[in-house]
Design an enzyme around this catalytic site. Structure first.
Site, short mmCIF file in Angstrom:
data_model
loop_
_atom_site.label_atom_id
_atom_site.label_comp_id
_atom_site.label_asym_id
_atom_site.label_seq_id
_atom_site.Cartn_x
_atom_site.Cartn_y
_atom_site.Cartn_z
N TYR A 45 -0.40 -11.39 -19.08
CA TYR A 45 -1.09 -11.78 -20.31
C TYR A 45 -2.15 -12.86 -20.14
O TYR A 45 -2.92 -13.11 -21.06
CB TYR A 45 -0.05 -12.20 -21.36
N PHE A 104 11.65 -13.21 -29.61
CA PHE A 104 11.22 -12.35 -30.72
C PHE A 104 10.56 -11.11 -30.16
O PHE A 104 10.21 -11.04 -28.99
CB PHE A 104 10.28 -13.08 -31.67
#
Length: 417
Positions: free
Chosen positions: A123, A417
């Site tokens: 990322y 999450f």
């Protein structure tokens, strides 16, 4: 046949999620987890890439409000459920989803995007910087003792059903959110994540247990959720306490909860992960070495609207600096920005923080990835400069800016999450 990317329809969720499970190894989630993810998924924020009738890529986002230095809660896209089918790698699927997602985040007015990375090397090229780390400990409680602060003995501890204690625990969590950057304010439904406890996930440990800490007036000041994993060796009992969560509002409750976990019968080890790197436990134990602390990356932060993000937090000291920012993936952030803030400047309505475009000479040069890493105050710009990732163009600018960005407490993401 050309690939098609589109927003998820609710009736496509099962096929979409099956693809995600395949991308992560093909092991199905336990039914309670699958149902929870179905409930929490925001279809309008979820993307699927389709090759005919086959879903070959997925990406979603949760609508979070994230605590930043100074205690403000800033809208942030919680990037999640990103996966590409093994048959469609190296075809630009991931890049196209990241492009669409960040465009949507910008259009929706969220200054930040955040994620946890199964592979952190992926990322950085999309502008995400590692902003928080998580501490893990494995304490030998046969040899390590606790030194507790005054008031610890006045704390009352009660074992309660984790489901029945949810409301009290959530009140404690909500009070802590603005005290420490990096914590998401939990929306309705997210409290279920902490108490979802399918037997197939326990790996020989007990069902989830919960102990709450009460002040003398009866108010709940903290809680710990944990499991006990029995074990035996030739010398006798060798069980482990596996700590899922421990949150407390004051030092006495914190110490009382740890002392309780250290004294569970027939156990000699306490293991806890996803703790803040400045956890008070490190100062309570008699022997840090035998607590075996270790760290790993946790929350990755991406500034989507650079000026809005920098104006949304406070600064520990006055700063007036021109930043030259590189941002290839979101070019609207690229260029020179003048950031000015007074010490402790609060953003909401104060006018004390300003980040505007400028043609003035640059004083620090860095990419948006470094800004994301430093944004929550846990990673210093000075350390990034030592790695060659920040360049000082005016003598003194690095120290001044790094000091302004630094926080009093380490940022922390308490759950995934």
């Amino acid at each position: 046949m050309a690939l098609e990317m589109r927003t998820l329809r609710p009736d496509e969720w099962d096929v979409w999620f099956d693809q995600l499970e395949l991308a992560f190894g093909g092991v199905p989630e336990a039914p309670p987890w699958r149902e929870l993810y179905r409930t929490l998924t925001e279809p309008e924020r979820s993307l699927g890439v389709w090759d005919g009738a086959d879903c070959v890529g997925s990406a979603s986002a949760f609508s979070f409000r994230l605590s930043v230095p100074g205690g403000a809660l800033v809208p942030a896209a919680g990037v999640t459920m990103v996966g590409v089918a093994p048959t469609h790698r190296r075809r630009g699927v991931l890049s196209s989803m990241m492009r669409r997602q960040l465009d949507d985040v910008r259009a929706g007015g969220e200054p930040l995007a955040v994620l946890t990375a199964s592979d952190p090397a992926i990322y950085g090229r999309f502008g995400y910087g590692t902003a928080t780390y998580a501490l893990s400990v494995e304490v030998d409680t046969a040899r390590v003792r606790l030194s507790v602060p005054p008031g610890t003995d006045e704390v009352r501890l009660r074992l309660v059903d984790p489901q029945e204690a949810l409301a009290d625990c959530e009140r404690v969590y909500a009070e802590l959110v603005t005290r420490r950057p990096g914590m998401p304010a939990r929306r309705p439904g997210w409290e279920r994540q902490a108490v979802t406890d399918p037997p197939e996930d326990r790996e020989g440990a007990s069902a989830l247990k919960c102990v709450v800490a009460e002040r003398p007036d009866g108010s709940v000041a903290g809680y710990a959720r944990y499991r006990v994993k029995p074990d035996w060796d030739p010398a006798g009992a060798a069980g482990k306490v596996e700590v899922a969560d421990l949150d407390a509002l004051d030092p006495a409750a914190t110490a009382a909860l740890w002392r309780y976990l250290f004294s569970v019968d027939l156990t000699w080890t306490v293991r806890a992960g996803k703790r803040p790197v400045d956890d008070p436990l490190l100062h309570l134990v008699s022997d840090v070495r035998r607590s075996r602390p270790s760290m790993r990356d946790s929350l990755h932060v991406r500034l989507v609207d650079l000026p809005a993000a920098l104006e949304a937090r406070t600064y520990g000291s006055a700063v007036d600096v021109v930043l030259e920012v590189e941002d290839v993936f979101c070019p609207w952030n690229a260029g020179r920005w003048r950031l000015t803030a007074g010490a402790g400047a609060a953003v909401e309505g104060s006018g004390k923080v300003s980040c505007t475009r400028t043609e003035e000479p640059a004083e620090l040069r860095l990419s948006v990835r470094e800004l994301g890493a430093a944004y929550l105050g846990g990673i210093s710009l000075t350390s990034l400069a030592a790695a060659g990732r920040v360049s000082e163009l005016r003598p003194g600018a690095l120290t001044e800016t790094s000091r302004a960005f630094a926080g009093d407490v380490a940022p922390w993401l308490p759950h995934g999450f």
